[in-house]
Design a protein around this motif. Sequence first.
Motif, PDB file in Angstrom:
ATOM      1  N   GLU A 129       6.207  -0.520   9.044  1.00 17.22           N
ATOM      2  CA  GLU A 129       5.305  -0.591   7.901  1.00 17.22           C
ATOM      3  C   GLU A 129       3.917  -0.064   8.272  1.00 17.22           C
ATOM      4  OE1 GLU A 129       5.384  -2.136   4.226  1.00 17.22           O
ATOM      5  OE2 GLU A 129       6.772  -0.608   4.979  1.00 17.22           O
ATOM      6  N   ARG A 179       4.136   3.590   8.261  1.00 14.43           N
ATOM      7  CA  ARG A 179       4.304   4.132   6.901  1.00 14.43           C
ATOM      8  C   ARG A 179       2.971   4.274   6.183  1.00 14.43           C
ATOM      9  NH1 ARG A 179       4.153   2.262   1.968  1.00 14.43           N
ATOM     10  NH2 ARG A 179       4.020   0.053   2.582  1.00 14.43           N
ATOM     11  N   VAL A 180       2.112   3.260   6.284  1.00 11.27           N
ATOM     12  CA  VAL A 180       0.855   3.298   5.530  1.00 11.27           C
ATOM     13  C   VAL A 180      -0.247   4.070   6.255  1.00 11.27           C
ATOM     14  CG1 VAL A 180       1.406   1.112   4.412  1.00 11.27           C
ATOM     15  CG2 VAL A 180      -0.037   1.110   6.464  1.00 11.27           C
ATOM     16  N   LYS A 240      -2.010   7.417   7.861  1.00  8.27           N
ATOM     17  CA  LYS A 240      -2.042   8.858   7.648  1.00  8.27           C
ATOM     18  C   LYS A 240      -1.584   9.581   8.915  1.00  8.27           C
ATOM     19  CE  LYS A 240      -6.062   8.607   4.550  1.00  8.27           C
ATOM     20  NZ  LYS A 240      -7.482   9.022   4.358  1.00  8.27           N
ATOM     21  N   PHE A 270       0.835  -1.190   0.000  1.00  5.36           N
ATOM     22  CA  PHE A 270       0.000   0.000   0.000  1.00  5.36           C
ATOM     23  C   PHE A 270       0.878   1.251   0.000  1.00  5.36           C
ATOM     24  CE2 PHE A 270      -2.191  -3.284   2.612  1.00  5.36           C
ATOM     25  CZ  PHE A 270      -3.190  -3.613   1.704  1.00  5.36           C
ATOM     26  N   GLN A 271       0.341   2.327  -0.539  1.00  4.69           N
ATOM     27  CA  GLN A 271       1.077   3.585  -0.592  1.00  4.69           C
ATOM     28  C   GLN A 271       1.197   4.191   0.802  1.00  4.69           C
ATOM     29  OE1 GLN A 271      -0.856   6.131  -3.423  1.00  4.69           O
ATOM     30  NE2 GLN A 271      -0.161   4.948  -5.187  1.00  4.69           N
ATOM     31  N   ASP A 272       2.154   5.075   0.955  1.00  6.65           N
ATOM     32  CA  ASP A 272       2.322   5.800   2.209  1.00  6.65           C
ATOM     33  C   ASP A 272       1.025   6.545   2.540  1.00  6.65           C
ATOM     34  OD1 ASP A 272       4.882   4.916   1.876  1.00  6.65           O
ATOM     35  OD2 ASP A 272       5.806   6.906   1.701  1.00  6.65           O
ATOM     36  N   SER A 307      -2.032   5.844   3.614  1.00  9.41           N
ATOM     37  CA  SER A 307      -3.250   5.382   2.948  1.00  9.41           C
ATOM     38  C   SER A 307      -4.433   5.167   3.886  1.00  9.41           C
ATOM     39  CB  SER A 307      -2.979   4.062   2.219  1.00  9.41           C
ATOM     40  OG  SER A 307      -2.038   4.217   1.184  1.00  9.41           O
TER      41      SER A 307
END
Length: 281
Positions: free
Chosen positions: A139, A142-143, A145, A113-115, A117
């Motif tokens: 991780e 990172r994903v 918000k 998944f994008q950062d 998300s």
Amino acid sequence: MPGTVDEIRQQQRDTWDRFSTGWKKWDELVLGWLAPFADAMLRVSHLREDAHVLDVAAGTGEPGLTAATMVPHGNVTVTDLSERMLAVASENASRRGLTNFNTRVCDAGALPFQDASFDSVLCRFGFMFFPEISVAAREFARVAKPGARICAAVWSGPDKNPWATTIMSTISRHIEMPAPPPGSPGLFRCAPEGLMRTAFEDAGLTDLHEEEVSSTMSHASPEKYWDFMTDIAAPVVAGLARADTATQAQIRGEVLALARGFIQDGQVQLRSTATVIVGTR
């Protein structure tokens, strides 16, 4: 025991695929037993009706299934290494009429998944099986918000979880099991005080809060407890596989006797305790 991250990951995938039938068989009991932990996680996750939620290592779907009912204008993505476990999750979602629920087979240490998300990231009883706890925590961060809540539940120590130790301790008295390397995946790996807090802090999470939550695993009889544990618990099956037929019968007899000591109101009632930790991205 596999030693590399890839070997551990493959072993985990094979194990959960193999035991998916047992988890499906006992899904109703498991959902009720583990509901208090999911409820605590969702309470501190502060979900909005339009939230995008990620539930990692969700197995047969919880707490993502319940989260989906709380975000009617949002959506929930649940992940797991095991495609077969997620197939059960999809069946559960269809049975409940959930249209904002989807699944994704993937590794917690390399989320596809994008950062930034998701508005919330959940993980109930997954961290103790991840090859690298710190990698997974990063991780998750990172994903998520900015401002998102990341929440996990991990089992507390063995002394607070007779649901597991009643049978596992009996097996270990009869069977010499090889000691896993320190830090290896296992049921109580995340129990040491401060371990999860450090992982969350190192991932950059703030406003950390921990609470201890307990539930009761209930079975109609000691025999049902034995059937349940031998259907869903890989360490139990692995331990029993090392015993001859006579020793297996002796272990079963001792476990049933111990379970009788937990009978209250006509049910075998076994305590289950976990720590719920939440942090803000």
